[in-house]
Design an enzyme around this catalytic site. Structure first.
Site, PDB file in Angstrom:
ATOM      1  N   LYS A 177      24.577  12.015  -9.089  1.00  0.00           N
ATOM      2  CA  LYS A 177      25.147  13.132  -9.839  1.00  0.00           C
ATOM      3  C   LYS A 177      24.144  14.256 -10.091  1.00  0.00           C
ATOM      4  O   LYS A 177      24.507  15.430 -10.082  1.00  0.00           O
ATOM      5  CB  LYS A 177      25.738  12.635 -11.153  1.00  0.00           C
TER       6      LYS A 177
ATOM      7  N   GLY B 143      20.672   7.569 -19.572  1.00  0.00           N
ATOM      8  CA  GLY B 143      20.880   8.008 -18.197  1.00  0.00           C
ATOM      9  C   GLY B 143      21.863   9.159 -18.092  1.00  0.00           C
ATOM     10  O   GLY B 143      22.198   9.820 -19.081  1.00  0.00           O
TER      11      GLY B 143
ATOM     12  N   TYR C  86      33.504  -1.155 -16.713  1.00  0.00           N
ATOM     13  CA  TYR C  86      34.941  -1.356 -16.805  1.00  0.00           C
ATOM     14  C   TYR C  86      35.408  -2.637 -16.101  1.00  0.00           C
ATOM     15  O   TYR C  86      34.720  -3.192 -15.252  1.00  0.00           O
ATOM     16  CB  TYR C  86      35.706  -0.149 -16.244  1.00  0.00           C
TER      17      TYR C  86
ATOM     18  N   ASP D 207      33.375  13.518 -16.290  1.00  0.00           N
ATOM     19  CA  ASP D 207      33.029  12.307 -17.056  1.00  0.00           C
ATOM     20  C   ASP D 207      33.095  12.575 -18.554  1.00  0.00           C
ATOM     21  O   ASP D 207      33.579  11.742 -19.322  1.00  0.00           O
ATOM     22  CB  ASP D 207      31.613  11.839 -16.714  1.00  0.00           C
TER      23      ASP D 207
END
Length: 217
Positions: free
Chosen positions: A17, A76, A162, A53
């Site tokens: 990212k 992070g 998740y 996000d």
């Protein structure tokens, strides 16, 4: 590859990212504050970067109700996105990380930051695990005694991992907290990203209604 394959849109995952952010011709919205993008959209010959996000996380905790403060464990890229959206929404946010090595971004953006050694527990409405602890092991994101103290005073817990009950979430359950894993965050960021691919022409609720059954499989 984005240019070579003439891709119109892409969703970016860790650990790419920050690199994707640097490669964009333009970065829009909260992504410019985070320094990381997870969504790329072609506009002509230019690549535009977004971060869904952050908003995806915020939508996923909407059922928690009003929050005064939150504690993020980890420092992070995901922690950056969550911290910036919480700040934007007026929620007092503290960062707790094992070491000081990744805290500079948060300090420069006005967040209260601590390592395990400098941290003194207090009550937080929401505890968020953004580390990979528990993804493939039975590790906790911070020392057990510290985590138990934090959870005993909290109202909610959230783990960005998740589709599994991590050791962190098992602890939250033991403390009778309302908690969530990262599945809905993944869903909502995907809804937002998909709509960006098509110039936000569609109704987000309609996209969600099509995507959600897949996430329930």
């Amino acid at each position: 590859s984005f240019h070579t394959l003439h891709i119109a849109g892409a969703n970016i995952t860790v650990p790419h990212k920050e690199v994707a952010y640097e490669k964009c011709d333009e970065v829009r919205g909260i992504a410019s504050k985070i320094g990381a993008v997870n969504t790329l959209v072609r506009e002509g010959t230019r690549v535009i970067g977004y971060n869904t996000d952050a908003e995806g996380f915020y939508q996923s905790i909407s059922s928690f109700g009003t929050l005064k403060n939150a504690l993020i464990v980890g420092a992070g890229g995901t922690a950056k996105a969550i911290a910036m959206i919480l700040k934007e929404k007026g929620i007092d946010t503290t960062i707790l990380n094992r070491s000081t090595s990744r805290l500079r971004f948060f300090e420069e953006n006005g967040f209260t930051c601590h390592t395990w050694d400098t941290f003194t527990c207090k009550a937080y409405d929401l505890i968020i695990n953004t580390t990979s602890a528990g993804l493939k092991d039975e590790e906790l994101p911070c020392p057990e005694a510290l985590l138990d103290t934090l959870l005993s005073q909290a109202r909610y817990a959230f783990d960005v991992i998740y589709n599994q009950q991590t050791p962190f979430l098992k602890r939250a359950h033991a403390h009778h907290l309302i908690y969530k894993d990262g599945k809905e965050m993944l869903l909502y960021q995907a809804v937002l990203a998909f709509n960006l691919f098509f110039g936000n022409r569609f109704d987000a609720k309609k996209i969600e209604s099509v995507m959600r059954p897949i996430f329930e499989l």
